[in-house]
Design a protein around this motif. Structure first.
Motif, PDB file in Angstrom:
ATOM      1  N   PHE A 133       0.810  -1.144  -0.011  1.00 46.22           N
ATOM      2  CA  PHE A 133       0.246  -0.027  -0.042  1.00 46.22           C
ATOM      3  C   PHE A 133       1.019   1.160  -0.042  1.00 46.22           C
ATOM      4  O   PHE A 133       2.033   1.008   0.745  1.00 46.22           O
ATOM      5  CB  PHE A 133      -0.929   0.167   1.304  1.00 46.22           C
ATOM      6  CG  PHE A 133      -1.854   1.214   1.376  1.00 46.22           C
ATOM      7  CD1 PHE A 133      -2.939   1.428   0.570  1.00 46.22           C
ATOM      8  CD2 PHE A 133      -1.430   2.309   1.995  1.00 46.22           C
ATOM      9  CE1 PHE A 133      -3.795   2.526   0.989  1.00 46.22           C
ATOM     10  CE2 PHE A 133      -1.982   3.486   2.240  1.00 46.22           C
ATOM     11  CZ  PHE A 133      -3.140   3.411   1.693  1.00 46.22           C
ATOM     12  N   PHE A 134       0.439   2.132  -0.899  1.00 47.92           N
ATOM     13  CA  PHE A 134       1.289   3.434  -0.951  1.00 47.92           C
ATOM     14  C   PHE A 134       0.566   4.458  -0.476  1.00 47.92           C
ATOM     15  O   PHE A 134      -0.830   4.809  -1.252  1.00 47.92           O
ATOM     16  CB  PHE A 134       2.022   3.627  -2.141  1.00 47.92           C
ATOM     17  CG  PHE A 134       2.888   4.951  -2.038  1.00 47.92           C
ATOM     18  CD1 PHE A 134       4.041   4.814  -1.717  1.00 47.92           C
ATOM     19  CD2 PHE A 134       2.572   6.069  -2.579  1.00 47.92           C
ATOM     20  CE1 PHE A 134       4.942   5.896  -1.416  1.00 47.92           C
ATOM     21  CE2 PHE A 134       3.519   7.179  -2.585  1.00 47.92           C
ATOM     22  CZ  PHE A 134       4.660   7.022  -1.874  1.00 47.92           C
ATOM     23  N   LEU A 135       0.595   5.440   0.314  1.00 49.89           N
ATOM     24  CA  LEU A 135      -0.344   6.553   0.990  1.00 49.89           C
ATOM     25  C   LEU A 135       0.558   7.740   0.032  1.00 49.89           C
ATOM     26  O   LEU A 135       1.549   8.298   0.385  1.00 49.89           O
ATOM     27  CB  LEU A 135       0.047   6.855   2.354  1.00 49.89           C
ATOM     28  CG  LEU A 135      -0.984   8.076   2.822  1.00 49.89           C
ATOM     29  CD1 LEU A 135      -2.486   7.681   2.553  1.00 49.89           C
ATOM     30  CD2 LEU A 135      -0.820   8.179   4.286  1.00 49.89           C
ATOM     31  N   HIS A 136      -0.203   8.546  -0.917  1.00 46.68           N
ATOM     32  CA  HIS A 136       0.338   9.611  -1.404  1.00 46.68           C
ATOM     33  C   HIS A 136       0.040  11.118  -0.851  1.00 46.68           C
ATOM     34  O   HIS A 136       0.605  12.058  -1.270  1.00 46.68           O
ATOM     35  CB  HIS A 136      -0.439   9.744  -2.813  1.00 46.68           C
ATOM     36  CG  HIS A 136      -0.107   8.493  -3.830  1.00 46.68           C
ATOM     37  ND1 HIS A 136       0.616   8.649  -4.624  1.00 46.68           N
ATOM     38  CD2 HIS A 136      -0.499   7.310  -3.705  1.00 46.68           C
ATOM     39  CE1 HIS A 136       0.974   7.231  -5.462  1.00 46.68           C
ATOM     40  NE2 HIS A 136       0.203   6.502  -4.823  1.00 46.68           N
ATOM     41  N   ILE A 137      -0.411  11.022   0.396  1.00 50.35           N
ATOM     42  CA  ILE A 137      -0.711  12.176   0.991  1.00 50.35           C
ATOM     43  C   ILE A 137      -0.093  12.017   2.679  1.00 50.35           C
ATOM     44  O   ILE A 137       0.367  10.891   2.694  1.00 50.35           O
ATOM     45  CB  ILE A 137      -2.092  12.447   1.354  1.00 50.35           C
ATOM     46  CG1 ILE A 137      -2.840  11.493   1.966  1.00 50.35           C
ATOM     47  CG2 ILE A 137      -2.772  12.778  -0.134  1.00 50.35           C
ATOM     48  CD1 ILE A 137      -4.395  11.943   2.369  1.00 50.35           C
ATOM     49  N   PRO A 138       0.082  13.076   3.325  1.00 45.95           N
ATOM     50  CA  PRO A 138       0.703  12.894   4.467  1.00 45.95           C
ATOM     51  C   PRO A 138       0.175  12.027   5.503  1.00 45.95           C
ATOM     52  O   PRO A 138      -1.198  11.833   5.331  1.00 45.95           O
ATOM     53  CB  PRO A 138       0.736  14.255   5.164  1.00 45.95           C
ATOM     54  CG  PRO A 138       0.636  15.074   3.811  1.00 45.95           C
ATOM     55  CD  PRO A 138      -0.272  14.499   2.905  1.00 45.95           C
TER      56      PRO A 138
END
Length: 319
Positions: free
Chosen positions: A197-202
């Motif tokens: 999983f990759f979180l593109h926001i803080p």
């Protein structure tokens, strides 16, 4: 492209009871995501890349969308695989059988949302709750239990829609705050494939994140992934601090975290840009025409140029 021994995947099952093998699995997935999709060579195992995101972007050469879509389509063009997500369309029936289109080595599977799904999951919990909260705007964060339930429902329906399309040796790569609980839903259905999983926001500080009702439920769901990627070390640190201080988890070595009986990797893996294409466009005839036109309009005046979208998190009035 990363290439790993097939033995590495002997314990991808998230219910594996051997912590050492769990750690090996998490590290292996980290290697694959960081270095590319393992491809078949000789008797080595080949893995299809399955990308899951809220929206599926344009895949033809001439179409360019937002940063997430551009980054994903380039990875998928080079490796092939399956891209799954919302079509952007609203239909009365809502989520049903995925519509599948073939683009060379890339398959694109899309589903529609109902108006209720769009209001509760997308406009509601994702963009009125998670988006401002994760950007430290507690003053703009709203919480509605109907939207929260809608968010969980759509994540579950996403999982149900893609599950029949998965193969045993797939590598699943899930993106952004819309799908925090998606991995846990797939696990409940019996999915044992490696999932990143990759979180593109803080990711906010624990003091901010804990203002969210049911915050522990969200984090427990995120722990179903084998690797969780963040844009910055600060974001990763906030996530790990929450796990350790709020949930009693353990920070291990090599970016590994132990929580809820699972070992997974939490890593800072900042997304990049296609520098070669940017450089190529900067020296193109089209770019030169734009530059000359701007110079003629501006004259001796100075101009500040930004690429930010018109969003309250960008601080445009302050600038």
């Amino acid at each position: 492209m990363g290439e790993l021994s097939p033995d590495l995947f002997a314990c991808w099952n998230h219910q594996c009871s051997d912590p050492a093998q769990q750690d090996l699995a998490a590290d292996g997935l980290s290697d694959i995501i960081l270095s590319g999709v393992a491809r078949k060579k000789g008797n080595r195992m080949s893995h299809r890349l399955v990308v899951v995101s809220n929206r599926v972007g344009p895949v033809n050469e001439s179409a360019r969308a937002g940063g997430l879509a551009v980054a994903l389509v380039e990875a998928l063009r080079s490796s092939g695989g399956l891209w799954f997500g919302w079509s952007g369309e609203i239909s009365e029936a809502g989520i049903g059988e995925p519509k599948i289109e073939e683009h060379g080595p890339l398959s694109v599977a899309t589903i529609d949302l109902s108006e209720e799904d769009n209001e509760e999951y997308y406009k509601g919990f994702a963009n009125r709750t998670l988006w401002p909260l994760f950007h430290y705007r507690i003053d703009l964060t709203t919480y509605d239990r109907h939207n929260y339930r809608g968010y969980l429902r759509v994540n579950s329906n996403f999982a149900k829609a893609i599950f029949p399309l998965l193969s045993d040796d797939d590598l699943i790569w899930v993106h952004d705050y819309h799908l925090l609980s998606f991995g846990a839903e797939l696990r409940r259905m019996g999915c044992t494939q490696p999932m990143g999983f990759f979180l593109h926001i803080p990711f906010p500080a624990p003091e901010v994140f804990t203002t969210l009702p049911n915050h522990e439920v969200i984090i427990r769901a995120m722990c179903a992934y084998d690797i969780i990627g963040f844009q910055t070390e600060g974001d990763r640190r906030c996530f790990v601090n929450y796990i350790v201080n709020e949930l009693g988890g353990t920070e291990l070595d090599d970016e590994r975290v132990l929580a809820f009986g699972r070992t997974f990797v939490a890593a800072a893996i900042p997304i990049g840009i296609d520098t070669q294409n940017f450089e190529k466009f900067a020296t193109s005839r089209e770019a030169t025409l734009h530059l000359n036109r701007m110079k003629n309009v501006l004259g001796d005046r100075l101009q500040v140029i930004g690429v930010d979208r018109l969003d309250y998190t960008k601080g445009l009035p302050q600038r």
